[in-house]
Design a protein around this motif. Structure first.
Motif, PDB file in Angstrom:
ATOM      1  N   HIS A 550      31.129  24.581  -0.390  1.00 49.08           N
ATOM      2  CA  HIS A 550      32.146  25.839  -0.402  1.00 49.08           C
ATOM      3  C   HIS A 550      32.786  25.759   0.944  1.00 49.08           C
ATOM      4  N   PHE A 551      33.750  27.034   1.174  1.00 49.83           N
ATOM      5  CA  PHE A 551      34.482  27.075   2.227  1.00 49.83           C
ATOM      6  C   PHE A 551      33.707  27.294   3.586  1.00 49.83           C
ATOM      7  N   TYR A 609      27.212  23.978  -6.914  1.00 46.59           N
ATOM      8  CA  TYR A 609      28.451  24.655  -7.067  1.00 46.59           C
ATOM      9  C   TYR A 609      29.461  24.260  -6.234  1.00 46.59           C
ATOM     10  N   THR A 610      30.665  24.369  -6.331  1.00 45.21           N
ATOM     11  CA  THR A 610      31.782  24.070  -5.360  1.00 45.21           C
ATOM     12  C   THR A 610      32.982  24.774  -5.595  1.00 45.21           C
ATOM     13  N   ASP A 611      33.807  24.971  -4.761  1.00 45.77           N
ATOM     14  CA  ASP A 611      35.020  25.857  -4.776  1.00 45.77           C
ATOM     15  C   ASP A 611      36.143  25.054  -4.538  1.00 45.77           C
ATOM     16  N   SER A 612      37.367  25.622  -4.584  1.00 43.50           N
ATOM     17  CA  SER A 612      38.574  25.249  -4.205  1.00 43.50           C
ATOM     18  C   SER A 612      38.598  24.206  -2.747  1.00 43.50           C
ATOM     19  N   SER A 613      38.077  25.181  -1.694  1.00 45.99           N
ATOM     20  CA  SER A 613      38.002  24.440  -0.270  1.00 45.99           C
ATOM     21  C   SER A 613      36.991  23.014  -0.672  1.00 45.99           C
ATOM     22  N   SER A 640      29.705  21.930 -14.292  1.00 40.83           N
ATOM     23  CA  SER A 640      30.595  22.725 -13.821  1.00 40.83           C
ATOM     24  C   SER A 640      31.468  22.500 -12.448  1.00 40.83           C
ATOM     25  N   THR A 644      35.518  22.309 -11.917  1.00 37.45           N
ATOM     26  CA  THR A 644      36.283  22.938 -10.889  1.00 37.45           C
ATOM     27  C   THR A 644      37.003  21.954 -10.007  1.00 37.45           C
ATOM     28  N   CYS A 648      41.147  22.014  -9.594  1.00 32.01           N
ATOM     29  CA  CYS A 648      41.673  22.091  -8.226  1.00 32.01           C
ATOM     30  C   CYS A 648      42.524  21.022  -8.024  1.00 32.01           C
TER      31      CYS A 648
END
Length: 686
Positions: A550-551, A609-613, A640, A644, A648
């Motif tokens: 993540h970020f 888990y990962t995010d847009s960053s 998941s 993501t 993205c």
């Protein structure tokens, strides 16, 4: 697929299937993406489900909110009734000394402690889901309530019964409030907050208050309880201190009065504690070999102290503080002073959270031990309703008592019928026996409280146990404990929560990484630094990341990727621009790692888990390594994480053909680039 026995035990399993990228996997196994409704659609669906009504649905909802309707019809008289009755009688006997003693911690008349064991417990027995939790007065919660009472109530001077001397509240105004009124308002606010938390489905948030936080917090609070009782045990008067370091100031005051202690009070306290400790350490273990029902030593001590004080007239002859007037009958219901709500708001929130966390932690332990379920949100409703009901009868906030709960379990309690039996006996005490305890010395109750703190102080062993296992967890314990002792109870809880969040972020900030190699002729890939048989695959460098991306840890991921693999794309590009005779391995690049490397595989089975960053970082790395002549491939992504990355737009940069079902799929496919995916077979031996 087949298997056969092999020498040395175990068996050999052979799995044959085509290598799979995520595109091939989706095509071959008919992948159908799940449709996720939007926010407003989700609200519409939830509203429709909530508003749908039928007789069966209504009964289900009512049974969920009033659990006694579920378990009482199936109550087994033959197997449960005797245990519940014996346990109820035993717990009722314990409630009398503990309730009276803990009420003193809340700056309340001792009789309030028995009220707390009656009125709120009746409601909890109807609504609660824990079968072994003994609700009522609890030392930590009473101490926290006492802090609010001292700030807002006019407290009679215990040295001069009925002579008009009073302790004035910090909050001055046209009205004065009794300790019972303030404590009842705190209970009312506790109940409102807990019910609101239940409506918002916040019960599960208690998991963020770890066992180490609760252990350190309650141990620190036990120091406050001990400090508050020392003046009663020594027969001295200590000034009331507020703010940070107040415990240190209190002990300075106590030491300053060391030579002015009341000898009669000290003798009574010493005898009481010796009797209690001898029973707990020697008599109780021996007696337990004959029966599960414990000796009611606290009640025996109270009866003995009351009788001795009455016969020798301790109060008049030796000026020893006693319980004083104890009313008979039940109190009339009264509305707490709601105009003080804003003044108790913050403290009530803290007390309600602490009471719930401690109570639910105990309920969860008993539920696991006896194989039944407790509903986190229903416990909020039950505790909230109990506190609201009790507040109209002058009760302070309630919580689970560890000691009483363990006795309730050991004495054979099976269901909440135990609480009803307990309440019935306490009703008899309230109606007829209360005045008997009027001559009981306060130092006897304080001695009972101090001896009962042993279990909380023994939680220091949790720190010793966890220190060698996890230093961050030990830091949570220390931060909670020292914050409570040095600063104050509520600030200590806040410090513990902040420390827990920092530890949680730290652990997700820097997950474990490794460079993997393959054990020959297997699909096993291990850390090359830890396993000598794991060999790096020619032309392929494998990087493993075992935590969320993540970020907050994107830069850490980039740095570890280049450090662990030794592949710095900028350095590689710069090296290629130099003349061949000037080319030298640059910083961060080792020749044995970079020579001939064509593929960099990122093994992501541990990335939950990962995010847009994280998606943007993977896209950037793909482009950077592509300029260096190295293809970045991803392997073993969860569903998941794939969703993501798709959202993205990462799959627009990294071709789906370079994202593989597993690490072994990637290695086999990349070491046989001339064969199309889906044709080459994987033969796996386990």
């Amino acid at each position: 697929m087949g298997h056969s026995e092999i020498q040395g035990g175990g068996c050999e399993v052979c799995v044959v299937r085509p290598t799979l990228s995520i595109t091939q996997r989706a095509s071959k196994y008919h992948y159908t993406p799940q449709h996720t409704p939007g926010f407003f659609k989700s609200l519409q669906i939830k509203a429709t489900e909530s508003c749908s009504c039928s007789a069966r649905c209504i009964m289900s909802v009512v049974a969920a909110r009033v659990p006694i309707l579920s378990w009482l019809p199936s109550y087994n008289l033959r197997s449960s009734l005797v245990g519940d009755i014996v346990s109820g009688i035993t717990v009722a006997i314990m409630h009398i000394p503990q309730g009276m003693g803990f009420a003193i911690l809340a700056e309340l008349p001792p009789i309030i402690g028995i009220y707390m064991a009656f009125f709120p417990v009746l409601i909890y027995a109807l609504l609660g889901t824990s079968r072994h939790s003994s609700m009522g007065a609890f030392a930590i919660i009473c101490l926290m309530t006492g802090k609010v009472v001292k700030q807002l109530a006019v407290i009679p001077d215990p040295e001069s019964h009925h002579d008009g001397n009073e302790t004035q509240p910090l909050l001055q105004g046209t009205h004065t409030y009794t300790p019972v009124q303030v404590a009842a308002l705190v209970a009312l606010m506790n109940g409102i907050f807990q019910i609101a938390m239940g409506v918002l489905q916040l019960g599960r948030l208690s998991v963020f208050l770890s066992d180490m936080l609760v252990s350190g917090f309650t141990t620190g609070a036990a120091v406050h309880v001990l400090t508050s009782q020392i003046p009663f045990i020594l027969g001295i008067h200590v000034h009331s201190f507020e703010g940070p370091l107040k415990i240190i100031y209190a002990y300075v005051d106590i030491i300053g009065q060391a030579f002015s202690c009341d000898q009669a009070v000290m003798i009574i306290s010493l005898i009481t504690m010796i009797v209690l400790i001898f029973n707990n350490e020697y008599v109780k273990p021996w007696f337990r070999t004959f029966t599960k029902i414990p000796i009611p030593i606290e009640l025996i001590v109270i009866i003995s102290g009351t009788l001795t004080s009455y016969l020798d007239n301790f109060h008049d002859v030796y000026n020893i503080r006693i319980v004083g007037e104890v009313p008979t009958g039940l109190p009339k219901p009264a509305i707490p002073p709601v105009e003080l709500m804003s003044a108790v708001l913050v403290d009530s929130v803290v007390i309600s959270v602490v009471a719930y966390v401690v109570s639910f932690s105990m309920a969860r332990i008993f539920a696991k031990r006896h194989n039944y379920n407790v509903d986190a949100n229903q416990e909020l409703y039950a505790m909230g309703a109990s506190n609201v009901f009790g507040s109209f009868f002058g009760c302070a906030p309630i919580a689970v008592s560890l000691a009483r709960s363990l006795i309730q379990e050991a004495a054979g309690g099976v269901t909440q019928i135990t609480s009803f039996v307990c309440c019935f006996l306490l009703l008899f005490v309230l109606l007829f026996i209360g005045p008997v305890f009027e001559t009981l010395p306060n130092c006897v109750l304080s001695s009972i409280i101090v001896v009962a703190l042993k279990g909380m102080f023994m939680q220091v062993r949790d720190l010793k146990r966890v220190w060698g296992v996890s230093r961050p967890d030990a830091m949570i314990w220390l931060a909670s404990f020292l914050g409570v002792v040095i600063i104050d109870i509520d600030y200590g809880l806040l410090l513990g929560i902040v420390t827990s969040l920092v530890v949680l972020l730290y652990r997700s900030q820097e997950p474990k990484t490794a460079r993997l190699g393959r054990v020959p002729n297997t699909d096993v890939y291990l850390n090359v630094k830890e396993y000598s048989l794991a060999l790096e695959v020619p032309k392929i460098s494998i990087f493993q990341f075992t935590g969320p991306l993540h970020f907050a840890n994107a830069d850490y991921f980039r740095q570890q990727l280049m450090s662990v693999t030794g592949l710095n794309p900028a350095a590689i590009v710069a090296t290629k621009l130099l003349e061949p005779k000037l080319r030298q391995p640059e910083a961060g690049i080792t020749s044995h790692q970079t020579k001939g490397v064509e593929y960099l595989v990122v093994e992501m089975s541990g990335v939950s888990y990962t995010d847009s960053s994280g998606g943007y970082l993977l896209s950037q790395l793909y482009k950077e390594y592509q300029k260096a002549g190295i293809t970045v491939c991803l392997a073993a992504l969860s569903g998941s994480v794939l969703q993501t990355l798709d959202a993205c737009g990462t799959d627009n940069v990294i071709p789906p053909e370079d994202i593989f079902h597993s690490l072994h799929d990637a290695v086999v496919a990349l070491t046989n680039p001339d064969q199309p995916l889906g044709v080459d077979d994987i033969s796996t031996q386990l």
